[in-house]
Design an enzyme around this catalytic site. Sequence first.
Site, PDB file in Angstrom:
ATOM      1  N   GLU A 112       0.836  -1.196   0.000  1.00  0.00           N
ATOM      2  CA  GLU A 112       0.000   0.000   0.000  1.00  0.00           C
ATOM      3  C   GLU A 112       0.875   1.252   0.000  1.00  0.00           C
ATOM      4  OE1 GLU A 112      -3.716  -2.153   2.329  1.00  0.00           O
ATOM      5  OE2 GLU A 112      -2.821  -0.393   3.227  1.00  0.00           O
ATOM      6  N   CYS A 125       3.668   8.659   0.653  1.00  0.00           N
ATOM      7  CA  CYS A 125       4.147   7.803   1.744  1.00  0.00           C
ATOM      8  C   CYS A 125       4.401   6.421   1.143  1.00  0.00           C
ATOM      9  CB  CYS A 125       3.083   7.758   2.837  1.00  0.00           C
ATOM     10  SG  CYS A 125       3.505   6.672   4.193  1.00  0.00           S
ATOM     11  N   CYS A 132       6.441  -6.337   7.495  1.00  0.00           N
ATOM     12  CA  CYS A 132       7.557  -5.809   8.292  1.00  0.00           C
ATOM     13  C   CYS A 132       7.922  -6.848   9.346  1.00  0.00           C
ATOM     14  CB  CYS A 132       7.164  -4.494   8.970  1.00  0.00           C
ATOM     15  SG  CYS A 132       8.510  -3.798   9.969  1.00  0.00           S
ATOM     16  N   CYS A 136       6.060  -4.147  15.808  1.00  0.00           N
ATOM     17  CA  CYS A 136       5.618  -3.146  16.805  1.00  0.00           C
ATOM     18  C   CYS A 136       4.143  -3.403  17.122  1.00  0.00           C
ATOM     19  CB  CYS A 136       5.822  -1.733  16.262  1.00  0.00           C
ATOM     20  SG  CYS A 136       7.524  -1.401  15.783  1.00  0.00           S
ATOM     21  N   CYS A 139       0.995  -1.573  15.403  1.00  0.00           N
ATOM     22  CA  CYS A 139       1.066  -1.353  13.956  1.00  0.00           C
ATOM     23  C   CYS A 139       0.495  -2.538  13.181  1.00  0.00           C
ATOM     24  CB  CYS A 139       2.526  -1.129  13.577  1.00  0.00           C
ATOM     25  SG  CYS A 139       2.818  -1.102  11.818  1.00  0.00           S
ATOM     26  N   CYS A 358      -0.803   6.496   9.971  1.00  0.00           N
ATOM     27  CA  CYS A 358       0.379   5.814  10.494  1.00  0.00           C
ATOM     28  C   CYS A 358      -0.044   4.559  11.244  1.00  0.00           C
ATOM     29  CB  CYS A 358       1.127   6.726  11.453  1.00  0.00           C
ATOM     30  SG  CYS A 358       1.999   8.018  10.612  1.00  0.00           S
TER      31      CYS A 358
END
Length: 368
Positions: A112, A125, A132, A136, A139, A358
């Site tokens: 994305e 962005c 990932c 975290c 997220c 975010c």
Amino acid sequence: MSDQTALPSDVQGWPASPPHELQDFYSLAIPELERLLLEWGEPRYRARQLWKWAYARGATRFDEMTDIPKELRSRLSARFSLATIESLASVSEPDGSATKFALRLGDGEVVETVLLKERHGYTVCVSCQAGCPLGCVFCATGLAGFRRNLAAGEISYQVVHCAREARRANPRSQISNIVFMGMGEPLLNLDACLEAIDRVCRPEGLGIAPKRITISTVGFPEGIRRLAAHPAPLGLAISLHATSDRVRAMLMPAAGRVPLRDLVAACEEYARRKGARITFEYLLLQGVNDSEADAHRLVSLIGQLPTHVNLLVLNPVPGVELRPASPAAFMLFQRILGRARIPCTIRVSKGVSIGAGCGQLRGALTAH
Ligand code: SF4
């Protein structure tokens, strides 16, 4: 992300893309393209012409390249594609301030990318990994796991795609800024990120000024030092989110293995070598990192650095139980940082209602 605003629900249910027999044109670096054209008996300047068509003008077919000889266009079409990466879907905020695109890469991975409308131009962005590995806990990308690093062409293509879409809305639109804040950790894929930056900054690319590009990272000291040694004046943003090693390790299990003192030492080196201000991102979470003692520790930790602090509001992510801090906690932090003369802004992400804020990107349209 609510169902009404999500991108079409599940790309795994979409028809599979046809096998790509042609090589992705964006997989080529400019020296490779030059070598190939020389082998074909073409002058070197053709590489720059082609580059301009692909990157600056966002051509989707070689036929569009009217100043390239017809035979060369045919030869290129027989070997390369400008459309290996497909736009599967997009969703926009009703006021047009943010659009999220789902792009399917040549091997079927989906990433994305977010286009943000600013007062002067657009910010893209970009994602640098499919998923990932850092996990975290706040997220969506981290919760969905890691699939692979993106290649430089796959990263830079996201900017090309967004520039094309922005021009579709207004032919005079320009991409003014790029932030590496999409899916993935840039310092874990730094070579490809730097190559992508070089491509979009070239005058025959998109001509974007390096100082308008920000690498946002959890902050691995070795990577920060590499960036410090890199000649481009890139912006650096550190996702800090805690003032003690214990709380950071709880919120960011992988990144939290780096002691805060080592992270800050690398930031000091970066600031010294670059003469640059570092942005620290701090997600204020209720009962986790929002106490008065936290605010004072934050001042002690980074108060010696040329810095700016962004206090972030947690965006909703399915499965995440953390809660944003109260408005009073935001004011308290602002007051304590202000007294220490640390510039500070409270930031609310754009695109939250479309799952583009975010921490909300998850790729594969099912799930920094
Ligand atoms: S916040 Fe960034 S580093 Fe952490 S899991 Fe999400 S994408 Fe990865």
